[in-house]
Each structure stands twice: as C-alpha cells, then as structure tokens.
Motif scaffolding. Structure first.
Motif, PDB file in Angstrom:
ATOM      1  N   ARG A  53       0.662  -1.034  -0.205  1.00 14.48           N
ATOM      2  CA  ARG A  53       0.023  -0.245  -0.136  1.00 14.48           C
ATOM      3  C   ARG A  53       1.199   1.808  -0.156  1.00 14.48           C
ATOM      4  NH1 ARG A  53      -3.994   0.975   5.031  1.00 14.48           N
ATOM      5  NH2 ARG A  53      -3.835  -1.403   5.073  1.00 14.48           N
ATOM      6  N   ASN A  54       1.956   1.071   0.839  1.00 12.59           N
ATOM      7  CA  ASN A  54       2.434   3.139   1.060  1.00 12.59           C
ATOM      8  C   ASN A  54       3.036   2.706   0.011  1.00 12.59           C
ATOM      9  OD1 ASN A  54       1.551   3.177   3.462  1.00 12.59           O
ATOM     10  ND2 ASN A  54       3.324   1.356   4.693  1.00 12.59           N
ATOM     11  N   ALA A  55       4.512   1.912  -1.196  1.00  9.19           N
ATOM     12  CA  ALA A  55       4.834   2.012  -2.370  1.00  9.19           C
ATOM     13  C   ALA A  55       4.438   1.977  -3.852  1.00  9.19           C
ATOM     14  CB  ALA A  55       5.447   0.593  -2.788  1.00  9.19           C
ATOM     15  N   TYR A  56       2.087   1.965  -3.536  1.00  6.39           N
ATOM     16  CA  TYR A  56       1.535   1.551  -4.463  1.00  6.39           C
ATOM     17  C   TYR A  56       1.508   3.187  -4.077  1.00  6.39           C
ATOM     18  CZ  TYR A  56      -1.668   0.812  -7.752  1.00  6.39           C
ATOM     19  OH  TYR A  56      -2.690   1.267  -8.801  1.00  6.39           O
ATOM     20  N   ARG A  57       1.438   4.133  -3.490  1.00 10.08           N
ATOM     21  CA  ARG A  57       0.816   5.116  -3.687  1.00 10.08           C
ATOM     22  C   ARG A  57       1.935   5.897  -3.618  1.00 10.08           C
ATOM     23  NH1 ARG A  57      -1.417   6.584   1.612  1.00 10.08           N
ATOM     24  NH2 ARG A  57      -1.543   8.558   1.865  1.00 10.08           N
ATOM     25  N   ALA A  58       3.072   6.209  -3.149  1.00  5.61           N
ATOM     26  CA  ALA A  58       3.999   6.742  -2.958  1.00  5.61           C
ATOM     27  C   ALA A  58       3.921   6.588  -5.054  1.00  5.61           C
ATOM     28  CB  ALA A  58       5.667   5.859  -3.015  1.00  5.61           C
ATOM     29  N   LEU A  59       3.949   5.505  -5.909  1.00  2.90           N
ATOM     30  CA  LEU A  59       4.480   5.584  -7.275  1.00  2.90           C
ATOM     31  C   LEU A  59       3.242   6.700  -7.649  1.00  2.90           C
ATOM     32  CD1 LEU A  59       4.473   1.611  -8.137  1.00  2.90           C
ATOM     33  CD2 LEU A  59       6.507   3.858  -8.622  1.00  2.90           C
ATOM     34  N   GLN A  60       1.365   6.496  -7.416  1.00  3.38           N
ATOM     35  CA  GLN A  60       0.692   7.468  -7.425  1.00  3.38           C
ATOM     36  C   GLN A  60       1.675   8.987  -7.224  1.00  3.38           C
ATOM     37  OE1 GLN A  60      -2.286   6.371  -5.522  1.00  3.38           O
ATOM     38  NE2 GLN A  60      -3.274   5.563  -7.085  1.00  3.38           N
ATOM     39  N   GLN A  61       2.302   9.341  -5.699  1.00  2.00           N
ATOM     40  CA  GLN A  61       2.514  10.749  -5.176  1.00  2.00           C
ATOM     41  C   GLN A  61       3.585  11.323  -6.567  1.00  2.00           C
ATOM     42  OE1 GLN A  61       3.335  11.106  -1.914  1.00  2.00           O
ATOM     43  NE2 GLN A  61       4.320  12.987  -1.990  1.00  2.00           N
ATOM     44  N   LEU A  62       4.964  10.362  -6.803  1.00  2.00           N
ATOM     45  CA  LEU A  62       5.673  10.277  -8.240  1.00  2.00           C
ATOM     46  C   LEU A  62       5.573  10.907  -9.389  1.00  2.00           C
ATOM     47  CD1 LEU A  62       8.755  10.962  -7.772  1.00  2.00           C
ATOM     48  CD2 LEU A  62       8.830   8.594  -8.652  1.00  2.00           C
ATOM     49  N   ALA A  63       4.277   9.986  -9.641  1.00  2.00           N
ATOM     50  CA  ALA A  63       3.535  10.566 -11.238  1.00  2.00           C
ATOM     51  C   ALA A  63       2.709  12.219 -11.227  1.00  2.00           C
ATOM     52  CB  ALA A  63       2.393   9.294 -11.058  1.00  2.00           C
ATOM     53  N   VAL A  64       2.488  12.764 -10.256  1.00  2.00           N
ATOM     54  CA  VAL A  64       1.959  14.261 -10.403  1.00  2.00           C
ATOM     55  C   VAL A  64       3.129  14.618 -10.914  1.00  2.00           C
ATOM     56  CG1 VAL A  64       1.626  16.088  -9.054  1.00  2.00           C
ATOM     57  CG2 VAL A  64       0.871  13.868  -8.149  1.00  2.00           C
ATOM     58  N   ARG A  65       2.936  15.904 -11.924  1.00  2.00           N
ATOM     59  CA  ARG A  65       3.372  16.182 -12.700  1.00  2.00           C
ATOM     60  C   ARG A  65       3.100  18.334 -13.175  1.00  2.00           C
ATOM     61  NH1 ARG A  65       6.024  12.409 -12.322  1.00  2.00           N
ATOM     62  NH2 ARG A  65       6.985  11.488 -14.045  1.00  2.00           N
ATOM     63  N   ALA A  66       4.731  18.823 -13.140  1.00  2.00           N
ATOM     64  CA  ALA A  66       4.147  20.150 -13.495  1.00  2.00           C
ATOM     65  C   ALA A  66       3.146  20.904 -14.662  1.00  2.00           C
ATOM     66  CB  ALA A  66       5.525  20.872 -13.984  1.00  2.00           C
ATOM     67  N   GLY A  67       2.424  19.304 -15.400  1.00  3.52           N
ATOM     68  CA  GLY A  67       1.530  20.108 -16.120  1.00  3.52           C
ATOM     69  C   GLY A  67      -0.024  20.298 -15.367  1.00  3.52           C
ATOM     70  N   SER A  68       0.105  19.938 -14.227  1.00  2.79           N
ATOM     71  CA  SER A  68      -1.392  20.332 -12.958  1.00  2.79           C
ATOM     72  C   SER A  68      -1.250  21.815 -13.420  1.00  2.79           C
ATOM     73  CB  SER A  68      -1.109  18.952 -12.299  1.00  2.79           C
ATOM     74  OG  SER A  68      -0.418  19.433 -11.685  1.00  2.79           O
ATOM     75  N   PHE A  69      -0.083  22.053 -13.053  1.00  2.00           N
ATOM     76  CA  PHE A  69      -0.170  23.583 -12.639  1.00  2.00           C
ATOM     77  C   PHE A  69      -0.263  24.373 -13.968  1.00  2.00           C
ATOM     78  CE2 PHE A  69       3.052  21.151  -9.977  1.00  2.00           C
ATOM     79  CZ  PHE A  69       1.835  21.473  -8.411  1.00  2.00           C
ATOM     80  N   ASP A  70      -0.602  25.801 -13.460  1.00  2.00           N
ATOM     81  CA  ASP A  70      -0.913  26.712 -14.502  1.00  2.00           C
ATOM     82  C   ASP A  70       0.010  27.673 -15.066  1.00  2.00           C
ATOM     83  OD1 ASP A  70      -1.783  28.680 -16.245  1.00  2.00           O
ATOM     84  OD2 ASP A  70      -3.220  29.751 -14.658  1.00  2.00           O
ATOM     85  N   LEU A  71       1.006  27.040 -15.787  1.00  2.55           N
ATOM     86  CA  LEU A  71       2.419  27.440 -15.821  1.00  2.55           C
ATOM     87  C   LEU A  71       2.122  29.082 -17.196  1.00  2.55           C
ATOM     88  CD1 LEU A  71       4.542  25.060 -15.255  1.00  2.55           C
ATOM     89  CD2 LEU A  71       4.178  26.658 -14.079  1.00  2.55           C
ATOM     90  N   THR A  72       1.208  29.069 -17.283  1.00  5.60           N
ATOM     91  CA  THR A  72       0.665  30.060 -18.846  1.00  5.60           C
ATOM     92  C   THR A  72       1.855  31.393 -18.488  1.00  5.60           C
ATOM     93  OG1 THR A  72      -1.641  29.416 -18.917  1.00  5.60           O
ATOM     94  CG2 THR A  72      -0.402  31.327 -20.434  1.00  5.60           C
ATOM     95  N   PRO A  73       2.571  31.736 -19.401  1.00  6.08           N
ATOM     96  CA  PRO A  73       3.333  32.857 -19.006  1.00  6.08           C
ATOM     97  C   PRO A  73       2.222  33.881 -18.910  1.00  6.08           C
ATOM     98  CG  PRO A  73       4.239  31.377 -21.015  1.00  6.08           C
ATOM     99  CD  PRO A  73       2.252  30.757 -20.677  1.00  6.08           C
ATOM    100  N   GLU A  74       3.119  35.101 -18.643  1.00  5.74           N
ATOM    101  CA  GLU A  74       2.087  36.306 -18.264  1.00  5.74           C
ATOM    102  C   GLU A  74       1.703  37.227 -19.426  1.00  5.74           C
ATOM    103  OE1 GLU A  74       0.628  38.490 -14.477  1.00  5.74           O
ATOM    104  OE2 GLU A  74       2.135  37.012 -14.846  1.00  5.74           O
ATOM    105  N   GLY A  75       2.824  37.165 -20.139  1.00  4.15           N
ATOM    106  CA  GLY A  75       2.012  37.855 -21.719  1.00  4.15           C
ATOM    107  C   GLY A  75       1.937  37.247 -22.286  1.00  4.15           C
ATOM    108  N   GLU A  76       1.660  35.773 -22.724  1.00  2.00           N
ATOM    109  CA  GLU A  76       0.194  35.154 -23.139  1.00  2.00           C
ATOM    110  C   GLU A  76      -0.997  35.569 -22.948  1.00  2.00           C
ATOM    111  OE1 GLU A  76       1.405  31.438 -23.809  1.00  2.00           O
ATOM    112  OE2 GLU A  76       3.337  31.385 -24.477  1.00  2.00           O
TER     113      GLU A  76
END
Length: 919
Positions: free
Chosen positions: A638-661
């Motif tokens: 259980r602990n290892a599988y949940r850690a794999l899910q946690q490591l799968a989070v990517r920066a794509g989930s954040f709003d990284l749109t440049p201010e100028g755009e």
C-alpha cells in the motif's frame, strides 16, 4: 516501532515521528505498545512478543470482518502468468490501468496578526491612474479600462485620476457610471499660467498640450497672460460602499479653495516659481532684455497666484467614517535621484497631514520621486545623506510610503544610447530600473512614479500594479503588465487595500484576486512539486528495504504482483525527477531486475490497482499480530503503490501560462463581462446532491452495523468521523464552516443525525470544489467503490488537497446564512488570549481555527460556547460537538488541541464568521 493509524505505514524510529511518511498526516504515528509481565506471558488483547524474530499473535484480539475477508482474498489473488508458462490459447491482457489524477497543491497562505482589542475597521481599496489625457486614438480604450478596473476588482472602492484635460472631460462625462453602480466626482478646475511675449511659440516647458491654450490676456509691453495646462483630478467611486462629501484644494499646508466656496466653480490659477522655470531656447543670447523682463513678469505672477499645482483632497465617507483621499501630480523639476523641486511641491501638505496623523489620509498620485531619492538637494550624485532620502523624510513625519516593487512609469527615449558602460551607470544612478528594451537608438526607461503615502491611522496596506486580467501584481515580471498599459498611457494604474486594523475583511474576501504574479506562482508550484516528489522518493526507498526480503516468503501469485511493483519502483527511482532528488541513479541488480520483469510481464496496472484495493482494507495492526508474510505485504504494498502515484504528479497540472501570453488575450476597447470573483465557473448542485445521496446510504449501513457512540457529559457525537466518510478525509475546513452554520441556526444544538449531515454536506461541498482538478465521473466511481466496501475510505484519494476555510467559495458560505467577516493568524502561544478577545466582539459568531492540518470550529450562541471537531479527539472517537457553559474550559481544550496538532507550524489560522442577518 511506530505505525500510522490512517494509512498503516510503519517503521522503526528512535523518536516518535510527527508526520507519517506515507500519507503525510500530522500526529497519526502511534507507538506499538509492548506489554511484558515478569514471570508471565501476557494475554492482553492486541499485544505481541518477539521470539526469535517472529511475531506471535495473542488471543483475544478482534479483527474486523472486512479485514479478514480482504486477507483471504489476498491469499487467493491470482496474477497473470508470464508468457513462458501460459497456454497457447490464452490471450495477453491489455493494459487497462489509468493514470493517477493530477491535482494542484494548496495555496500558500499569507499570515496576519489578530489584535484582541479589535474595533470596527476602516477597510477600503484605492487605485490611482495617470491616464495621460484622452485622444481620438485611445478614447474607447480608456473608457473601457476605467470600467474594467472596477468590474474585475470588486475590492476597489475609489479610483483617482490625473491629467483629465479639456479634451478628456467631455469624453469622461459620456461614460455611464450610474449603470455600473459608480459615480464621478470632478473636483476643482486647475489652470496653469505663465508670462507670454507677443509672438512667442509655446515650448515644452510652458505646456505639454498646445491645443489647450486659450485666448491670450493682453498686458503691457507686449506681454500677456498665457494659459497652458488646464486639468481636473476627479475620483470614480463605488456608490454601494462610499459617498463623496466634498473636496479641498491645498497649497502647502493651507486650504486654497473648498467645494462649499462661492467660487468653487472658478478655476484655480497657479504659476511655477521663477527659480524653477527655464528660459525659452535661444533667449539667453538673442533676447537678454526680454529674458530679464520675463523674470520680472514671473515674479509678479508668483505674488498673485499660488506656486505649483495644488493637492486636491476628496473627502469620502466609508462605513460611517470620513476618509481623506489626496491627489498628487508633481511637475518635473529635478533630475535622477535629486528631487528637491518635486518634494517642495508636497512638503507643506505632508506637514499638514502629519499634524492630523490620527485621521485616515491616503495621498495617491504621480509623485515622480523615488523612495531613495534625495529631497534636500537637486543633485543625484553629491551631498546625498541618509536622513535626506524621501522615505526617511516621510518616516520622520510618521507617514508611510506604500510603493509597488515594480516600475509604474514607462518613458520612451529617442536619440540616446545605453550601449556604453558610462551611460548605463548614469541611468541606473538616476533611479531607473535596470531593464533596457533598446531597438536601434530608442529605448524605454521604467521608473516607480505612482504610489501612496498614508497616515499612521492605517495598520495594514497591500499595494501593487493592476493586472490587465484582474487583481494586483506585487511584482510585475519583465514589466509585462507595464508594457500592456503603455498602449494607452505612459503610467500603469496602481492600487492597494488599506485597513485601520491588521485584520482586513476586504483582504480575506479577495485574497485570491490580490495574489502574486504568475511568475511567482510558477516558482512556488515547482517548489511544492519538488517537495511532493521528495516525499515519494523517500517512501519508495524505504519500501525497497521491506519489499526485497519479503519476495522469497510470498506465494506464487502474490510474488508476481510484488515483482511487478518492484520493477515499477526501480523505474521510478531512476526517473529524471528521482535522480535529481537523490543526486545519483538508484543502484540495482540488473539480472534480478530482468528476472522480475519477465516473471511479471503480464501483470497489468489493473491487477496492481485491484491488489492495492485489497491491501487497503487490511487492518494495519495485523502485521504486528501475525507471522503471515501476506499481512506485512499488505501494508508495504500500500505505501509503495501510493508513493508511485505521488511521484506521477507532473508540472502540467499547474498553470504555467506565461504572463505575457495571458495579457495578449485582453482586447482593449471591448468591455468584457464581469467575471466570477473566484475566477472559476460555478458548478450546479447536482453533483453535491448525488454525493449526499450516495453517502447517506453508506452512513445508514454503518449505523446498522456499528454501535451507538459513547455518551459523554455535554458532548454529542456523530456516527462516524471524517476519516470514515468516503471522500471526506481532508474535508475538515468545509465541515467546520458548515458546522458553524448549523450551530448558529439550530437553537437546540446538534444531535447525532445533525452532526452526520454536516459531515455529508461538507464532503459533498469539498468534492465539488475538487471537480476543477479531477474528472467528475471518476470521482463518483471512486466514491461508489468505497461505499461498496471495495476501497477503504481511509485511503481514498490519497493526494486530495487540503483547503483553507478562506478558499471555500463565498456564495456557498452565504447560502448557509453566514458572512465571512475577517481572517488572519495568531501564534499558538497566544491563541487563548486572542480567541477570548474575538469572542467578546459579538454574541453570535463562529470562528474556524486551522491547527496544523486540522480545522475545527468554535461557536458562541446565546451565552453558550460550542466546539465542533470532525476528526474526533482523545476519548471522542467520532465527530463531536462539545458544549461549554463557561469560556475558560473551552479555551483550555482549544489550547491543548493547538499544542498537539500544530507542532511544527505555530501560526494558527483564524477566520471569523457572522450571521448574515446581523452583518
């Protein structure tokens, strides 16, 4: 040895961990108690004794039926065989596993201090904008911008304008402010005059707007009274929050004219001091006699008219209190960081404000003086003294400079070059921001010019540049917002929130609009992502030391599933993100890895998910009371599988749109409709109704199977706590706010059913807030699995975000009959003292307290006090409401909670709620 009561993670530690390394829950790690009696073997339920490295189970320990059923299913779990052991007729199973859902980290809170002697606060938002005159080219754009600033910034009460001339005035009056709940107050007309010789051409020194010249007034000797700049400094204000009561025009420390004067409609004439004027070009050599006469003419004007443009003060009434909002627009007189000429235009007025410092003064405008500029000399390189700097002069008068960090003024320069080192140093020395945008021989100089000076009556201020989208930018990355505003003016609109107490309700209600720039949020998001991955890597490294020895002791099918998990763990530990955290690749035996990979080649992601669902239902304590390796595997897997899910989070989930755009999408001249204050579309109540219906059936089953809660003096418990409600594991903030609403609306308090309803509605509200980051269908599917007993509620949504009470949508709070009145933070050691001061302010109120990762509620109603906690505490295993007749015992219990739950974060979040009918 310690184990987590929430997720089951366990490990050996010298000291008791404060946070679980598996689920990151605070205070969930408990020590396994060993009871050893001298001369006797213990028979206590739930204890164990180690003999030769084995764990011996004692009699009398009860394991839940669901846990026993899950253990049986793990024992009989069948994993797909590898290709070399499979029959020819069996087809390979397709991969059907789904990628873990992504979700954003909780926003970083800004802490404030709560004063126990809180009075009715004066809380207002003010902006200033040097609009740089209207013209046919920018007319529609500027009309749009003035309304846009109010529509997209609900915290804004007053907007101060400069450079409204005779051309701009009729265009300004065409705007239908009444339609948008706004009003316009013009103030006095100001007319600049100067001595003009017959036939003289208007120079840049005399006027920066030749078309504003009126007919000359003839004088003697060929001289006449020239009239150049004619301007108004109006304010636009929100009628729902304030009212305009009048204006005053100050020359130095004295009032030159009032709105109540008989001559209020007549223009105020002013003339520059003769020593601050420049001779027309060529007069020094060609017309020395005229130059002398010009000086005499200026001296006569200085005797007749006031020097410099007056400071206009608009008196407004906000919340029953008078506020004095001044408008400053200095005329250029110095150079670089030597600004004696500009400071002498406002120094007398500042002395008047200092003498009346206890009154609320906000002096906004275009100062064109850097806080670091010298105001005693006009030299930017010589005789500069610390106590002569602008910010020191203001501090000596007990005034505060509220200055944005980024530049607010952009001046295009032509015919110059900053390529040489000497020129660069010269411009930096003159106070210009070191950010050159040079094309050929032209470049832009960016400077801080627009800001506020406030009296000591204000205890809190937050300033910045208006974002073209909405809100304020404390920092403008790469001057992108300034570049946007430069399309219509050489200045950017600047704003701020000002409050006479450190507890600002306007700040609390609009804090999501008054936030840091996207550039800053990107950095914060990347840092939080790194911390999330660091936790996952640590958990995976810990799991490898437990998984490898277990493999040889496992039966065939469980071994194949575990081998597949080990393959994924090794891949994850050698991913770029993990290597960046560890500093080096994870070492492993290539031959063993290849063997595991072949043996588990047909184990799919769906097989792993199914096995994880079974492991999640096993009681974590069985690992200490059984010698079956499958019980130990259930916790480690259980602990290892949940850690794999946690490591799968990517920066794509954040709003990284440049201010100028983002700014490029804003279309000037087309007024956009008012957007939601939270920036998100509101979802319907259908999702909440579906969740409540599903959870209600689940809760009925729990009541039928379980025993009624223990009866304690003055305490009412619910049937469950938030951890036992599917999807409610981190919904304590929503539950606390709804608990406040329920306690204030029910004179008899809450019974067990009422507490259960709060938990269900709080979970539904929390999950609806999550729909912005996860798929609604998958959410309902996960809840259905948990309600059906397939997935344990304790491990549902392991990465679900925690929301602060401030993040609950305002409309949801108001629907429950509440109004968020204020928010802030206090130190853990002074919590009782500050909480007592808050409770003394109103007879009916609720306070949400954030204690580490726990949110609880304190309610005062009809002389009684209530403590609502959805987590359970000490002997109260379920969610509960504790009633107190005296406040002292309440403060004692809350203090104990704070000390045990806020170990590493001594700042306690405080949010005050009042009944809407009493607000």
């Amino acid at each position: 040895m310690y184990y987590c009561t929430i997720c089951g993670f366990y490990g050996s530690f010298m000291l008791q961990p404060q946070r679980c390394r598996g689920c990151r829950a605070m205070g969930s790690m408990k020590k396994v108690t060993r009871v050893i009696l001298k001369g006797k073997s213990t028979r206590r339920p739930g204890t164990y004794t180690l003999r030769s490295g084995e764990v011996i189970r004692r009699s009398g320990f009860k394991v839940s039926p669901r846990s026993n059923e899950a253990r049986k299913e793990i024992k009989s779990f069948k994993a797909p065989l590898p290709d070399n052991l499979r029959s020819r007729g069996k087809q390979r199973q397709p991969l059907s596993g789904k990628r873990p859902s992504r979700r954003s980290p909780p926003p970083i809170e800004l802490a404030m201090v709560v004063d126990e002697k809180e009075e009715a606060a004066l809380d207002l938002g003010v902006g200033t904008f040097n609009i740089n005159h209207f013209s046919a080219k920018t007319e529609q754009d500027k009309k749009d911008l003035l309304l846009r600033l109010f529509l997209q910034n609900p915290w804004l009460d007053v907007l101060v304008l400069q450079e409204i001339n005779k051309k701009a005035l009729p265009l300004l009056l065409e705007i239908d402010f009444e339609k948008h709940g706004l009003a316009l107050a013009l103030g006095p007309q100001m007319q600049a005059v100067y001595p003009k010789y017959k036939g003289q051409k208007v120079t840049e020194e005399d006027s920066d707007d030749e078309e504003d010249l009126e007919a000359e007034v003839q004088g003697t000797g060929g001289w006449s009274l020239g009239k150049s700049q004619c301007e108004w400094y109006p304010i636009i204000y929100r009628k729902s929050s304030c009212a305009h009561t009048g204006w005053r025009a100050f020359s130095g420390d004295s009032v030159e004219k009032r709105s109540s004067s008989k001559s209020a409609k007549e223009p105020i004439h002013w003339a520059k001091p003769v020593n601050r004027t420049k001779a027309p070009k060529g007069w020094g050599t060609q017309f020395p006699k005229l130059l002398a006469e010009r000086k005499q003419q200026y001296e006569q004007l200085n005797e007749r008219f006031i020097p410099w443009r007056p400071v206009v003060v608009h008196d407004v009434r906000i919340g029953g209190r008078d506020v004095h909002i001044g408008v400053v627009h200095t005329s250029p007189a110095g150079q670089g960081l030597g600004r004696l000429g500009e400071y002498e235009q406002v120094s007398g007025f500042f002395e008047h404000v200092s003498e009346n410092n206890d009154l609320p003064w906000i002096i906004a405008g275009d100062y064109y003086i850097d806080p670091e500029a010298s105001v005693g000399v006009n030299s930017d390189t010589k005789n500069r003294k610390w106590d002569d700097l602008f910010h020191e002069r203001a501090a000596a008068l007990e005034l505060t400079l509220a200055v944005p960090l980024s530049a607010t003024n952009q001046s295009p320069q032509t015919g110059r070059s900053v390529n040489s080192k000497k020129n660069k140093e010269q411009f930096e020395q003159q106070g210009y921001i070191k950010d050159w945008a040079q094309v050929g021989t032209s470049f832009k100089l960016n400077k801080r010019a627009d800001f506020f000076v406030i009296s000591k009556a204000f205890a809190l201020h937050h300033t910045g540049i208006f974002s073209p989208i909405k809100g304020l930018l404390p920092v403008d990355p790469n001057h992108q917002a300034l570049n946007f505003w430069s399309r219509t003016s050489d200045h950017a609109p600047t704003g701020g929130i000002f409050c006479t107490t450190p507890l600002s309700s306007k700040w609390a209600q609009n804090r999501q609009l008054i936030s840091e720039s996207l550039g800053s949020r990107q950095s914060q998001a990347q840092l939080q992502l790194w911390e999330l991955h660091k936790q996952a890597v640590d958990a995976l490294l810990s799991s490898t030391f437990q998984l490898y020895p277990l493999l040889k002791r496992l039966p065939e099918h469980a071994q194949r599933v575990t081998q597949r998990l080990c393959v994924l763990v090794i891949k994850a530990l050698n991913s770029p993100a993990a290597i960046a955290i560890q500093g080096c690749p994870y070492p492993y035996d290539a031959e063993v890895y290849a063997e595991w990979k072949v043996n588990s080649q047909n184990v799919t992601d769906q097989n792993l998910t199914d096995f994880f669902g079974l492991c999640a239902q096993v009681d974590p304590s069985t690992v200490w009371l059984s010698n079956n390796p499958l019980d130990e595997l259930a916790v480690v897997f259980r602990n290892a599988y949940r850690a794999l899910q946690q490591l799968a989070v990517r920066a794509g989930s954040f709003d990284l749109t440049p201010e100028g755009e983002t700014y490029s999408k804003v279309k000037l001249g087309v007024l956009s409709p008012s957007s939601s204050l939270k920036g998100k579309e509101q979802t319907t109540g259908e999702l909440e109704e579906d969740i409540i219906g599903m959870l209600s059936k689940y809760l009925e089953q729990r009541r039928d199977q379980g025993s009624p809660p223990e009866v304690l003096p003055g305490c009412t418990q619910g049937s469950v706590n938030q951890f036992q409600v599917p999807g409610g594991r981190t919904a304590c903030s929503a539950m606390a706010v709804l608990g406040i609403a329920a306690l204030l609306s029910n004179p008899d308090g809450l019974d067990t059913g009422g507490i259960d309803n709060v938990l269900l509605e709080g979970t539904a509200l929390y999950q609806r807030m999550n729909t912005a980051t996860e798929d609604e269908a998958l959410l309902m599917q996960a809840l259905a699995l948990s309600c059906g007993g397939v997935v344990d509620p304790l491990v549902l949504q392991p990465q679900a975000p925690y929301y602060n009470p401030l993040e609950i949508p305002e409309e949801d709070v108001m629907q429950r009959g509440l109004l968020m009145a204020a928010s802030g933070s206090v130190h853990r050691d002074t919590l009782s003292q500050n909480l007592l001061g808050i409770l003394n302010q109103a007879p009916r109120m609720g306070v949400a307290l954030v204690l580490g990762g726990y949110t609880v509620a304190v309610v005062q109603r009809d002389g009684a006090f209530y403590l609502f906690d959805s987590h359970g505490w000490k002997t109260r295993s379920n969610a509960f409401v504790q009633r107190y007749a005296f406040v002292n015992q309440l403060l004692v219990d809350v203090g104990k909670m704070a000390r045990s739950r806020a170990l590493f974060d001594p700042e306690i979040g405080v949010t005050l709620y009042l009944p809407a009918e009493n607000s």
